[in-house]
Design an enzyme around this catalytic site. Sequence first.
Site, PDB file in Angstrom:
ATOM      1  N   ILE A 353       0.738  -1.284   0.114  1.00  0.00           N
ATOM      2  CA  ILE A 353      -0.159  -0.225  -0.244  1.00  0.00           C
ATOM      3  C   ILE A 353       0.997   1.810  -0.102  1.00  0.00           C
ATOM      4  CG2 ILE A 353      -1.429   1.177   1.547  1.00  0.00           C
ATOM      5  CD1 ILE A 353      -3.313  -1.214   1.952  1.00  0.00           C
ATOM      6  N   GLY A 356       6.291   2.983  -3.131  1.00  0.00           N
ATOM      7  CA  GLY A 356       7.915   3.591  -3.226  1.00  0.00           C
ATOM      8  C   GLY A 356       8.490   4.134  -1.604  1.00  0.00           C
ATOM      9  N   GLU A 379      10.316 -19.900  18.897  1.00  0.00           N
ATOM     10  CA  GLU A 379       9.386 -20.301  19.366  1.00  0.00           C
ATOM     11  C   GLU A 379       8.913 -22.085  18.407  1.00  0.00           C
ATOM     12  OE1 GLU A 379      10.130 -20.444  22.395  1.00  0.00           O
ATOM     13  OE2 GLU A 379       9.549 -18.052  22.926  1.00  0.00           O
TER      14      GLU A 379
END
Length: 401
Positions: A353, A356, A379
């Site tokens: 979204i 650049g 984990e």
Amino acid sequence: MTRLAQTAGLNDVQQEILSTVRDFVDKEIIPVATQLEHRDEYPTEIVEGLKELGLFGLMIPEEYGGLGESLLTYALCVEEIARGWMSVSGIINTHFIVAYMLKQHGTQEQKDTFLPRMALGEVRGAFSMSEPALGSDVAAITSKGVKDGDKYVLNGQKMWLTNGGTSSLVAVLCRSDEGHPEGTAPHKSMTTFLVEKEPGFGEVRPGLTIPGKIDKMGYKGVDTTELIMDGLRIPANRVLGGTTGRGFYQMMDGVEVGRVNVAARGCGVAQRAFELGVSYAQQRHTFGKPIAQHQAIQFKLAEMATKVEASHAMMVNAARKKDSGERNDLEAGMAKYLASEYCKEVVEDAFRIHGGYGFSKEYEIERLYREAPMLLIGEGTAEIQKMIIGRRLLEEYRFQG
């Protein structure tokens, strides 16, 4: 309070704690996180603030000076902190796991010695299972503790130790063949040793060296190190629980709640990525209107929000299952797996979204894009989680032929 990731059924104390933590994150963590992360600087002032809030003793019983809160309360606090900066949640997570292991498995003397100071944050915890040649294959551990009079002598090399430099108490898993005849299953001949040390790097006590920080792609600020034991002598009363051979089960108990913590971190990072994405989409204009008004972006936002909600719900369910005293390895594995995978996807959508600008270090999403991958392996990898989930499902749905 944001509109996503709400938790039903919280009492007034839990809501007050979360409100306090959320305010702290908004005022003290988010404004400085990216700058500190780019410098790979330990967040000393933030940690001092967490100490003042009592978060280092959140789940430590009141009799030892802690707040005596539930795993759910802790996980929701972690979610908020990770929303600000995931590295800070890592600093308290390893501390929390050691405190939990002491509370559940320690001798009375060990609890009395460490828990009050851990509740104040004066003693900081770290735990160590991984070695250079192994991660999830815990049974392949080669580090060893050998009985020598009233002490144990520890030798071996450990890897990926979060809080390795800043901690003053490390729970270290080693082989200990004493009392366990040859041929004993590997997981039944492991012991957790409580190793006290000075914070810092280099030789932090005779026989124990903490080399400098490992340079990482993300998850910066928090110190990740090796731990090298060469003739390290530990008193026998620093065997967790006082009996050898129980280390594997003690560590797995700690990791189980740690997986809820990692799920909470994934929820927090994903929530922050959504916030950044939905905000930027309303500011950036293309073709004469905000990009949020383009259907393609609305679809992304819808998917992101749904993933945030789903991850949060599974994390809350896993925490509540553990708090009820029930076995929760299935729920914790599912929550960790889903939250870490969805976190990666939500962060990448927010990155897209931004276009650049998402590639620029001036924008916060760039940091999140480098942090999210750690959750895919911390984990236990996704593959390990799916093994745990699959085995438990076969137990629950055993074919009756």
